[in-house]
Design an enzyme around this catalytic site. Structure first.
Site, PDB file in Angstrom:
ATOM      1  N   ALA A 103       0.854  -1.184   0.000  1.00  9.41           N
ATOM      2  CA  ALA A 103       0.000   0.000   0.000  1.00  9.41           C
ATOM      3  C   ALA A 103       0.890   1.233   0.000  1.00  9.41           C
ATOM      4  O   ALA A 103       2.094   1.147   0.264  1.00  9.41           O
ATOM      5  CB  ALA A 103      -0.921   0.016   1.216  1.00  9.41           C
ATOM      6  N   LYS A 104       0.305   2.360  -0.302  1.00  7.89           N
ATOM      7  CA  LYS A 104       1.020   3.633  -0.185  1.00  7.89           C
ATOM      8  C   LYS A 104      -0.012   4.744  -0.162  1.00  7.89           C
ATOM      9  O   LYS A 104      -1.092   4.636  -0.742  1.00  7.89           O
ATOM     10  CB  LYS A 104       1.970   3.843  -1.356  1.00  7.89           C
ATOM     11  N   GLY A 105       0.322   5.813   0.565  1.00  5.83           N
ATOM     12  CA  GLY A 105      -0.560   6.976   0.632  1.00  5.83           C
ATOM     13  C   GLY A 105       0.239   8.235   0.408  1.00  5.83           C
ATOM     14  O   GLY A 105       1.475   8.244   0.520  1.00  5.83           O
TER      15      GLY A 105
END
Length: 418
Positions: free
Chosen positions: A106-108
């Site tokens: 994931a990444k934000g």
């Protein structure tokens, strides 16, 4: 479609190159693995300190969750975009598989310049962003962590915001927290420690020693500064470092501890009374034993790779080397330890923090560091074995071969729904 030579296009190219060395990976499963499972864009209306309202844009991407909950950091940067976040989430899916963690990727990100935000404004951005993505995250679903321009304080605000909505404290919803509220000792320096360990290992593999090795580090934020300090502890001479202001160079070695303390006070590398000033471009071309790109993506292009005089590249940043540059480095016989392994120390210790939170039990710094070293060196040895046995052109292809096989096996067992 991603732009040519974007981080997303480069990631998919690297996966394609590794596919031919994998065993029994179904083409349909592989196609599925190159795409994210879901992405979210959120608008973040924030009241600035002067009373004006500004709307920032935030993102969260979940990629390849067949092996477990999604895991990845949150970055604050003017260049943050959905495409970049998708690419970085994909890299995380490969990274967690390579080092054997039960996670997806994931990444934000939030598109902002954190240097232009006061502490209260950063808090409002963080809390509003957390509220925007809170339906996607959770201790068994998606666990955020620090990334570029975020740290323990932002993670504390994220944990608190999520916990307010749940009605009780949920420390395991994020990692990289302050130790007083469930963080683990060793997390802040974990990525840099992993880079230092891997640098030592690749030098040993090539029958060289980290002691007295000359090192140049592009980027002197959290990862670069800890890499410098920990390599210096092992006897290396860090002769050059840089940040956005430029770099400094001393062939006899820099006082990296003093430089790190100077930068932690909000100063730039070039404002310190250390060495001779050089540009970031010059740093990449220094004649050193090891070059550590620890700043931005695409720093090492084909042109830079052709001029590069370092004997070894160890990637501390995400996606610092383009596929065209990889080809040049292979042709010149310059080994490059890929980002998905070299900077995996952060996610390994994030996993250890999450495990401690879920067990409601804490470990000592020595236990955390020992576990980190064991996991990352085991992954390094596995990468070398595949490199030798499969005769892959470079270490990156070997690393991706392992990651693809592990993710593909998980996807195959679980099947396609519906």
């Amino acid at each position: 479609m991603p732009a040519e030579n974007s981080t997303l296009a480069n990631m998919r190219t690297q996966m394609d190159r590794a596919k031919q060395y994998t065993e029994d990976v179904d083409d349909n499963v592989f196609t599925r693995m190159k795409h994210p499972e879901r992405t979210l864009t959120v608008s973040l209306p924030i009241l600035r300190d002067d009373g004006t309202l500004e709307v920032f844009e935030g993102y969260r991407c979940q990629f390849g969750g067949a092996r477990g909950p999604y895991k990845g950091g949150v970055r604050y940067h003017p260049s943050a975009s959905m495409e970049e976040v998708i690419a970085l989430a994909g890299l995380m899916a490969s990274k967690t598989a390579l080092v054997g963690l039960p996670y997806g990727g994931a990444k934000g990100g939030v598109q902002c310049n954190p240097k232009e935000l006061s502490r209260d404004e950063r808090k409002r951005v963080t809390r509003r962003y957390t509220e925007g993505i809170r339906r996607m995250i959770g201790p068994k679903m998606d666990i955020p962590a620090p990334d570029m321009n975020t740290g323990p304080q932002e993670m504390a605000w994220m944990m608190d915001t999520y916990s307010v909505y749940e009605g009780y404290t949920v420390p395991e919803v994020v990692t990289g927290k302050p130790t007083e509220i469930g963080g683990t000792p060793g997390r802040v320096e974990a990525t840099g420690r992993g880079v230092a360990i891997i640098t030592d290992r690749i030098l040993t593999h090539l029958d060289r020693s980290v002691e007295n090795a000359t090192v140049a580090i592009q980027g002197f934020g959290n990862v670069g500064s800890w890499t410098a300090r920990l390599l210096a502890e092992r006897g290396a001479h860090v002769v050059a470092v840089s940040d956005v202001s430029g770099g400094v160079y001393d062939p006899d070695g820099l006082d990296v501890v003093g430089l790190a303390e100077h930068v932690e006070r909000g100063e730039t590398v070039t404002s310190a009374d250390e060495g001779d000033q050089i540009s970031n471009d010059e740093l990449l071309r220094l004649d050193v034993d090891v070059l550590v790109p620890a700043a931005v993506s695409h720093a090492i292009t084909a042109d830079v790779a052709a001029d590069l005089r370092a004997d070894i590249v160890v990637e501390a940043a995400n996606g610092p080397t383009t596929p065209a540059a990889d080809d040049v480095l292979v042709e010149r016989d310059v080994p490059a330890v890929p980002d998905v392994l070299a900077n995996a120390g952060g996610v390994i210790v994030s996993y250890l923090e999450w495990v401690q939170n879920t067990q409601e039990y804490t470990w000592t710094l020595a236990e955390v560091n020992a576990d980190l070293e064991r996991r990352i060196t085991d992954a390094f040895d596995e990468m070398l074995a595949v490199y030798a046995e499969e005769e892959t052109p470079d270490l990156r292809t070997a690393a991706y071969t392992i990651a693809i096989e592990r993710n593909a096996t998980a996807h195959s067992y679980r099947g396609l729904f519906p």
